[in-house]
Design a protein around this motif. Sequence first.
Motif, PDB file in Angstrom:
ATOM      1  N   ILE A 247      -4.702   8.608  -2.698  1.00  0.00           N
ATOM      2  CA  ILE A 247      -5.717   8.736  -3.744  1.00  0.00           C
ATOM      3  C   ILE A 247      -5.664   7.513  -4.657  1.00  0.00           C
ATOM      4  O   ILE A 247      -4.604   7.152  -5.166  1.00  0.00           O
ATOM      5  CB  ILE A 247      -5.472  10.012  -4.584  1.00  0.00           C
ATOM      6  CG1 ILE A 247      -5.567  11.241  -3.672  1.00  0.00           C
ATOM      7  CG2 ILE A 247      -6.477  10.118  -5.739  1.00  0.00           C
ATOM      8  CD1 ILE A 247      -5.264  12.545  -4.351  1.00  0.00           C
ATOM      9  N   GLY A 248      -6.788   6.881  -4.839  1.00  0.00           N
ATOM     10  CA  GLY A 248      -6.889   5.765  -5.782  1.00  0.00           C
ATOM     11  C   GLY A 248      -7.823   6.190  -6.899  1.00  0.00           C
ATOM     12  O   GLY A 248      -8.995   6.489  -6.657  1.00  0.00           O
ATOM     13  N   LEU A 249      -7.295   6.254  -8.111  1.00  0.00           N
ATOM     14  CA  LEU A 249      -8.090   6.770  -9.229  1.00  0.00           C
ATOM     15  C   LEU A 249      -8.162   5.710 -10.341  1.00  0.00           C
ATOM     16  O   LEU A 249      -7.131   5.306 -10.875  1.00  0.00           O
ATOM     17  CB  LEU A 249      -7.401   8.043  -9.732  1.00  0.00           C
ATOM     18  CG  LEU A 249      -8.238   9.104 -10.432  1.00  0.00           C
ATOM     19  CD1 LEU A 249      -7.510  10.425 -10.400  1.00  0.00           C
ATOM     20  CD2 LEU A 249      -8.546   8.750 -11.848  1.00  0.00           C
TER      21      LEU A 249
ATOM     22  N   GLY B  89      -8.660   0.924   1.837  1.00  0.00           N
ATOM     23  CA  GLY B  89      -9.774   1.841   1.627  1.00  0.00           C
ATOM     24  C   GLY B  89     -10.200   2.433   2.959  1.00  0.00           C
ATOM     25  O   GLY B  89      -9.594   2.143   3.995  1.00  0.00           O
ATOM     26  N   ARG B  90     -11.250   3.233   2.938  1.00  0.00           N
ATOM     27  CA  ARG B  90     -11.750   3.806   4.197  1.00  0.00           C
ATOM     28  C   ARG B  90     -12.413   2.713   5.022  1.00  0.00           C
ATOM     29  O   ARG B  90     -12.977   1.766   4.485  1.00  0.00           O
ATOM     30  CB  ARG B  90     -12.756   4.923   3.913  1.00  0.00           C
ATOM     31  CG  ARG B  90     -12.106   6.130   3.261  1.00  0.00           C
ATOM     32  CD  ARG B  90     -13.127   7.253   3.055  1.00  0.00           C
ATOM     33  NE  ARG B  90     -13.620   7.764   4.305  1.00  0.00           N
ATOM     34  CZ  ARG B  90     -14.891   8.051   4.567  1.00  0.00           C
ATOM     35  NH1 ARG B  90     -15.807   7.868   3.658  1.00  0.00           N
ATOM     36  NH2 ARG B  90     -15.246   8.506   5.747  1.00  0.00           N
ATOM     37  N   GLY B  91     -12.380   2.874   6.336  1.00  0.00           N
ATOM     38  CA  GLY B  91     -12.998   1.908   7.233  1.00  0.00           C
ATOM     39  C   GLY B  91     -12.402   0.526   7.049  1.00  0.00           C
ATOM     40  O   GLY B  91     -11.187   0.357   7.011  1.00  0.00           O
TER      41      GLY B  91
ATOM     42  N   CYS C  55      -1.669   6.604  -5.392  1.00  0.00           N
ATOM     43  CA  CYS C  55      -0.712   7.654  -5.058  1.00  0.00           C
ATOM     44  C   CYS C  55      -0.961   8.170  -3.648  1.00  0.00           C
ATOM     45  O   CYS C  55      -2.105   8.381  -3.254  1.00  0.00           O
ATOM     46  CB  CYS C  55      -0.937   8.748  -6.110  1.00  0.00           C
ATOM     47  SG  CYS C  55      -0.163  10.290  -5.744  1.00  0.00           S
ATOM     48  N   SER C  56       0.109   8.358  -2.879  1.00  0.00           N
ATOM     49  CA  SER C  56      -0.016   8.920  -1.531  1.00  0.00           C
ATOM     50  C   SER C  56       0.990  10.049  -1.370  1.00  0.00           C
ATOM     51  O   SER C  56       2.133   9.915  -1.819  1.00  0.00           O
ATOM     52  CB  SER C  56       0.278   7.856  -0.464  1.00  0.00           C
ATOM     53  OG  SER C  56      -0.586   6.754  -0.624  1.00  0.00           O
ATOM     54  N   VAL C  57       0.570  11.121  -0.738  1.00  0.00           N
ATOM     55  CA  VAL C  57       1.495  12.235  -0.511  1.00  0.00           C
ATOM     56  C   VAL C  57       1.606  12.503   0.986  1.00  0.00           C
ATOM     57  O   VAL C  57       0.643  12.324   1.735  1.00  0.00           O
ATOM     58  CB  VAL C  57       1.050  13.528  -1.242  1.00  0.00           C
ATOM     59  CG1 VAL C  57       0.989  13.309  -2.744  1.00  0.00           C
ATOM     60  CG2 VAL C  57      -0.286  14.044  -0.729  1.00  0.00           C
TER      61      VAL C  57
ATOM     62  N   SER D 184       0.855  -1.187   0.000  1.00  0.00           N
ATOM     63  CA  SER D 184       0.000   0.000   0.000  1.00  0.00           C
ATOM     64  C   SER D 184       0.894   1.243   0.000  1.00  0.00           C
ATOM     65  O   SER D 184       1.809   1.346   0.826  1.00  0.00           O
ATOM     66  CB  SER D 184      -0.880  -0.016   1.254  1.00  0.00           C
ATOM     67  OG  SER D 184      -1.200   1.288   1.673  1.00  0.00           O
ATOM     68  N   THR D 185       0.615   2.176  -0.902  1.00  0.00           N
ATOM     69  CA  THR D 185       1.420   3.413  -0.919  1.00  0.00           C
ATOM     70  C   THR D 185       1.163   4.220   0.355  1.00  0.00           C
ATOM     71  O   THR D 185       2.051   4.926   0.830  1.00  0.00           O
ATOM     72  CB  THR D 185       1.104   4.282  -2.160  1.00  0.00           C
ATOM     73  OG1 THR D 185      -0.302   4.521  -2.204  1.00  0.00           O
ATOM     74  CG2 THR D 185       1.576   3.625  -3.441  1.00  0.00           C
ATOM     75  N   ASN D 186      -0.052   4.112   0.921  1.00  0.00           N
ATOM     76  CA  ASN D 186      -0.310   4.825   2.177  1.00  0.00           C
ATOM     77  C   ASN D 186       0.575   4.276   3.297  1.00  0.00           C
ATOM     78  O   ASN D 186       1.123   5.034   4.100  1.00  0.00           O
ATOM     79  CB  ASN D 186      -1.781   4.693   2.583  1.00  0.00           C
ATOM     80  CG  ASN D 186      -2.579   5.941   2.261  1.00  0.00           C
ATOM     81  OD1 ASN D 186      -2.370   6.546   1.219  1.00  0.00           O
ATOM     82  ND2 ASN D 186      -3.481   6.332   3.143  1.00  0.00           N
TER      83      ASN D 186
HETATM   84  C1  BTN Z   1     -11.804   4.730  -0.210  1.00  0.00           C
HETATM   85  O1  BTN Z   1     -12.115   3.710   0.408  1.00  0.00           O
HETATM   86  O2  BTN Z   1     -12.617   5.354  -0.873  1.00  0.00           O
HETATM   87  C2  BTN Z   1     -10.379   5.227  -0.153  1.00  0.00           C
HETATM   88  C3  BTN Z   1      -9.513   4.515  -1.125  1.00  0.00           C
HETATM   89  C4  BTN Z   1      -8.092   5.027  -1.137  1.00  0.00           C
HETATM   90  C5  BTN Z   1      -7.199   4.192  -2.029  1.00  0.00           C
HETATM   91  C6  BTN Z   1      -5.833   4.781  -2.172  1.00  0.00           C
HETATM   92  S1  BTN Z   1      -4.891   3.981  -3.432  1.00  0.00           S
HETATM   93  C7  BTN Z   1      -3.469   4.834  -2.929  1.00  0.00           C
HETATM   94  C8  BTN Z   1      -3.479   4.866  -1.422  1.00  0.00           C
HETATM   95  N1  BTN Z   1      -2.873   3.672  -0.870  1.00  0.00           N
HETATM   96  C9  BTN Z   1      -3.759   2.917  -0.226  1.00  0.00           C
HETATM   97  O3  BTN Z   1      -3.490   1.828   0.313  1.00  0.00           O
HETATM   98  N2  BTN Z   1      -4.962   3.482  -0.261  1.00  0.00           N
HETATM   99  C10 BTN Z   1      -4.939   4.751  -0.945  1.00  0.00           C
END
Ligand code: BTN
Length: 314
Positions: A194-196, A106-108, A122-124, A77-79
């Motif tokens: 951000i996951g896009l 993801g969230r939660g 991407c994570s900043v 995970s980038t986070n």
């Molecule tokens: C959500 O549940 O809506 C949040 C999703 C976030 C996904 C991004 S992908 C890049 C970064 N690394 C992760 O592990 N999660 C976020």
Amino acid sequence: MVVVSGTKLADELGTSRSAVWGFVQQLRSMGVQIAGHPATGYQLKSVPDLLLPEFVKPLAKGTIFAERLHHYFRVGSTNAEAMNAAARGEPEGSVFIAEEQTAGRGRGVHSWLSEKSAGIYCSVVLRPQVAPAETLAISLAAGLAVRAAVQEVTSLVADLRWPNDVLLAGKKFCGILIEMNAEPTRVRYLVLGIGLNVNQSCFPKGLEQEATSLRLESARTWSRVELAAALLKSLHREYSALAPSRTSAHTAIAQIIRRFEEASSWARGRRVRVEEDGGYEGVTEGLDASGFLRVRTASGIRRVISGGVRGIGN
Ligand code: BTN
């Protein structure tokens, strides 16, 4: 197309023909299409749309995100990477970007499906001088930043669902996850992930009703490099507007809230189920001064603090 012999490449690089063959094999494994072999010479066919720092950095020049860009072909995970690095002192503006995540968060309790080279993961690292409660504004601003970047590159106009899901045609194509290390009154550091979904052509059963990608909504593929750069520039704009000085912080937050309400069809008049406190239903009634969503229920107005919202009957 030019064919270059292995001997010429070896001379130019000051190495052997067999080492050149090794480099070529390595590049091929990264998706670079190179025809030929040592006997015939090599021909570059195409360079893949990889989010390599060499491509993204020059386009993100002038932003706080152009200095330190860590790229992974495959990572959990980038986070998680960014949080660990931030704990070790990684500076504000560092970017962690991956072609593929094996444990995208993801969230939660949710995970984030991160198909190889189809999306932007991407994570900043940010070090805002704010209290934890004020980071909600950063989260809302990040949604606005994604929306602006996507519109700039693709002309698609996205919707926002509080707090920061980004949707097209009612389906989610981008999620944002903020994780932080904080004291009660001060954020030490924060990671904005951000996951896009960009070029995914399908989603697994169970997800296809709620998930989409830019490709699915526009019937064409998009350059992830161009989108990633637009995203970093847009994030830089939103973040700088939010953190100019403490005196104007309240005005900046009020503006984010107003712009979010304007951009989100979910902010007012939507019947929703709130996934919080065991779940309850109501109709959305705008955001309060701190950015929390207000929902009118049979027993009065409630503020959504941490849960997400789902549409019902609309
Ligand atoms: C959500 O549940 O809506 C949040 C999703 C976030 C996904 C991004 S992908 C890049 C970064 N690394 C992760 O592990 N999660 C976020």
